[in-house]
Design a protein around this motif. Structure first.
Motif, short mmCIF file in Angstrom:
data_model
loop_
_atom_site.label_atom_id
_atom_site.label_comp_id
_atom_site.label_asym_id
_atom_site.label_seq_id
_atom_site.Cartn_x
_atom_site.Cartn_y
_atom_site.Cartn_z
N LYS A 113 6.39 -1.94 13.33
CA LYS A 113 5.77 -2.80 14.46
C LYS A 113 7.24 -3.38 15.53
N GLN A 114 8.05 -4.11 15.24
CA GLN A 114 9.44 -4.47 16.29
C GLN A 114 9.77 -3.05 16.59
N ASP A 115 9.63 -2.03 15.96
CA ASP A 115 10.58 -0.60 17.05
C ASP A 115 9.22 0.14 17.97
N ARG A 116 8.19 -0.57 18.08
CA ARG A 116 7.46 -0.13 19.22
C ARG A 116 7.69 -0.34 20.81
N ALA A 117 8.62 -1.57 20.60
CA ALA A 117 8.61 -2.21 22.03
C ALA A 117 9.50 -1.28 22.55
N ALA A 118 10.64 -1.47 21.95
CA ALA A 118 11.40 -0.25 21.87
C ALA A 118 11.01 1.04 22.88
N LEU A 119 10.52 1.52 22.02
CA LEU A 119 9.97 2.80 22.68
C LEU A 119 9.32 3.18 23.19
N ILE A 120 8.22 1.93 24.04
CA ILE A 120 7.42 1.71 24.96
C ILE A 120 8.78 1.69 26.07
N ASP A 121 8.88 0.40 25.86
CA ASP A 121 9.60 0.41 27.08
C ASP A 121 10.38 1.62 27.58
N LYS A 122 11.31 2.75 26.77
CA LYS A 122 12.06 3.70 27.20
C LYS A 122 10.86 4.87 27.98
N VAL A 123 10.12 4.98 27.46
CA VAL A 123 9.63 6.25 28.11
C VAL A 123 8.83 5.86 29.10
N LEU A 124 8.01 4.54 29.23
CA LEU A 124 7.95 3.90 30.95
C LEU A 124 9.17 3.66 31.37
N GLU A 125 9.80 3.83 32.02
CA GLU A 125 11.55 3.93 32.86
C GLU A 125 11.31 5.38 33.01
N GLN A 126 11.11 5.58 31.46
CA GLN A 126 11.23 7.27 31.81
C GLN A 126 10.39 7.75 33.21
N VAL A 127 9.43 7.39 32.97
CA VAL A 127 7.57 7.61 33.66
C VAL A 127 7.72 6.99 34.84
N GLY A 128 8.57 5.98 35.37
CA GLY A 128 9.30 5.32 36.75
C GLY A 128 7.43 4.31 36.06
N LEU A 129 7.54 3.68 34.87
CA LEU A 129 6.44 2.71 35.18
C LEU A 129 6.95 1.90 34.26
N GLY A 130 8.16 1.59 35.04
CA GLY A 130 8.78 0.24 33.73
C GLY A 130 8.07 -0.87 33.86
N GLU A 131 7.78 -1.09 35.34
CA GLU A 131 7.27 -3.00 35.78
C GLU A 131 6.09 -2.81 34.94
N HIS A 132 5.62 -1.90 34.67
CA HIS A 132 3.99 -2.15 35.02
C HIS A 132 3.51 -1.98 33.69
N HIS A 133 4.18 -2.32 32.35
CA HIS A 133 3.25 -2.73 31.51
C HIS A 133 2.28 -3.78 31.12
N LYS A 134 1.58 -5.14 32.08
CA LYS A 134 0.26 -5.14 31.51
C LYS A 134 -0.35 -4.91 32.96
N ARG A 135 0.06 -3.88 33.48
CA ARG A 135 -1.34 -3.57 34.55
C ARG A 135 -1.92 -3.05 33.04
N TYR A 136 -3.28 -2.94 34.40
CA TYR A 136 -4.38 -2.38 33.34
C TYR A 136 -4.95 -1.18 33.86
N PRO A 137 -5.01 0.07 33.13
CA PRO A 137 -5.13 1.67 34.43
C PRO A 137 -6.35 1.38 35.38
N HIS A 138 -7.76 0.48 35.41
CA HIS A 138 -7.83 0.18 37.31
C HIS A 138 -6.76 -0.59 38.20
N GLU A 139 -5.95 -0.98 37.55
CA GLU A 139 -5.08 -1.57 38.47
C GLU A 139 -3.81 -0.59 39.04
N LEU A 140 -3.96 0.37 39.31
CA LEU A 140 -2.90 1.41 38.51
C LEU A 140 -3.78 2.79 39.87
N SER A 141 -3.23 3.41 40.84
CA SER A 141 -3.28 4.27 41.26
C SER A 141 -3.70 5.42 40.46
#
Length: 354
Positions: A113-141
């Motif tokens: 669990k302590q390693d997950r956050a860093a991996l999630i942050d890294k990959v969301l930055e990679q795909v250009g969604l670094g500011e979207h952690h707390k959004r739900y799918p219906h709130e996205l294009s």
């Protein structure tokens, strides 16, 4: 990243063979596309690599690791294959946030669990969604949802990425943007990727190499230029881009005479004997209207044509011509004052033995 080898793969659904002795090799770090019409077996092949379908026959390996051996009835479970997959529907959980969706593979693989956050942050930055952690799918294009699905497939750094028509739910303009972004991301990560699509332009744009499929078989494997400029079969020429076929016969070395209109065209193959029956494939975008002063009776690579209709399409006029028994569409900048014209074939057509 490893390479992928598929050998003599076959699969039946209810007695219907949808994949038929299919073989190909994907190189390490390559963006490889399975291209073909609906029902040609490309998605079944992808699902066999992922482990969601157990093929009837054949072998699949990633690097030195055997995933499937039909002869030994061995099928490695999907969770052990180290393969990321993005589906056409994206398959996001609507009640979970972006971060929670991306975290699911990490939970399944029991990442601490302590390693997950860093991996999630890294990959969301990679795909250009670094500011979207707390959004739900219906709130996205649609494009953002597609990126979440891709992030979920990449978060645990799989050895192989499989993409099953991931852009098909996007509108035309967004698809153009998404394919550019997707290709750039694949280059950056260097991950060995297999992409499934029926869209020829997507395949030509994004791929290092393309396998053209039809009726469960591989028709041709090559670079985009090879597949487009030197099709191995009429079916390959017809599916990759537009192509109109004319029956004819070889009248002299390197020259074909068409049956329907008598036009003489340069042949791409000079090893066919005089009198051989052939089919000539002509790409409409390689035709242009000959001005009246240039028209030459019985000239080589000239097609007599009758204008059927003309439509303004912004960049010019889309002229529909009747040539023998065929119709061809030619884009020209200006309208035409005459209905009986000649079309110049700017590059030789594709000649196939009949």
């Amino acid at each position: 990243m490893p390479d992928i080898t598929v050998n003599h793969l076959s699969h039946d659904y209810g007695g219907n063979r949808v994949v038929n002795d299919l073989s190909f090799h994907v190189r390490d770090g390559e963006f490889f596309t399975l291209l073909g019409p609906s029902g040609c077996g490309k998605s079944t092949t992808l699902q066999s690599i992922a482990g969601f379908t157990n093929p009837s026959e054949g072998t699949i390996s990633v690097g030195e690791t055997v995933l499937v051996s039909g002869e030994r009835k061995y099928y490695m479970p999907p969770e052990r294959r180290e393969i990321g997959m993005v589906f056409q529907s994206y398959a996001l959980w609507p009640h979970m946030t972006v971060a929670q969706n991306v975290a699911m593979p990490l939970k399944i693989k029991k990442v601490a669990k302590q390693d997950r956050a860093a991996l999630i942050d890294k990959v969301l930055e990679q795909v250009g969604l670094g500011e979207h952690h707390k959004r739900y799918p219906h709130e996205l294009s649609g494009g953002q949802q597609q990126r979440v699905a891709l992030a979920r497939a990449l978060v645990y750094e799989p050895s192989v990425l499989l993409l099953d028509e991931p852009l098909s739910n996007l509108d035309a303009k967004l698809r153009l943007q998404a394919r550019e972004w997707l290709k750039d991301l694949q280059r950056q990560t260097g991950i060995t990727t297999i992409y499934v699509t029926h869209d020829q332009q997507e395949a030509l744009y994004a791929s290092d190499r393309i396998a053209v499929l039809d009726q469960g078989r591989v028709l041709q494997v090559g670079t985009p230029k090879e597949v487009y400029d030197d099709p191995a079969t009429p079916a390959s020429a017809d599916f990759v881009g537009r192509c109109v076929f004319f029956p004819g016969h070889i009248v002299e070395r390197g020259v074909v005479q068409l049956d329907e209109c008598g036009a003489r065209l340069t042949a791409t193959k000079d090893n066919l004997e005089v009198g051989s029956r052939v089919s000539v494939g002509v790409r409409p975008e390689r035709l242009s209207v000959v001005s009246p002063g240039e028209a030459v009776a019985d000239g080589l690579d000239r097609l007599p044509a009758t204008l059927v209709s003309s439509s303004y399409v912004g960049s010019g006029y889309d002229h529909l011509f009747r040539v023998g028994e065929q119709t061809v569409s030619v884009i020209e900048r200006f309208g035409l004052p005459e209905t009986e014209v000649q079309l110049r074939l700017e590059e030789p057509g594709y000649v196939f033995a009949a």
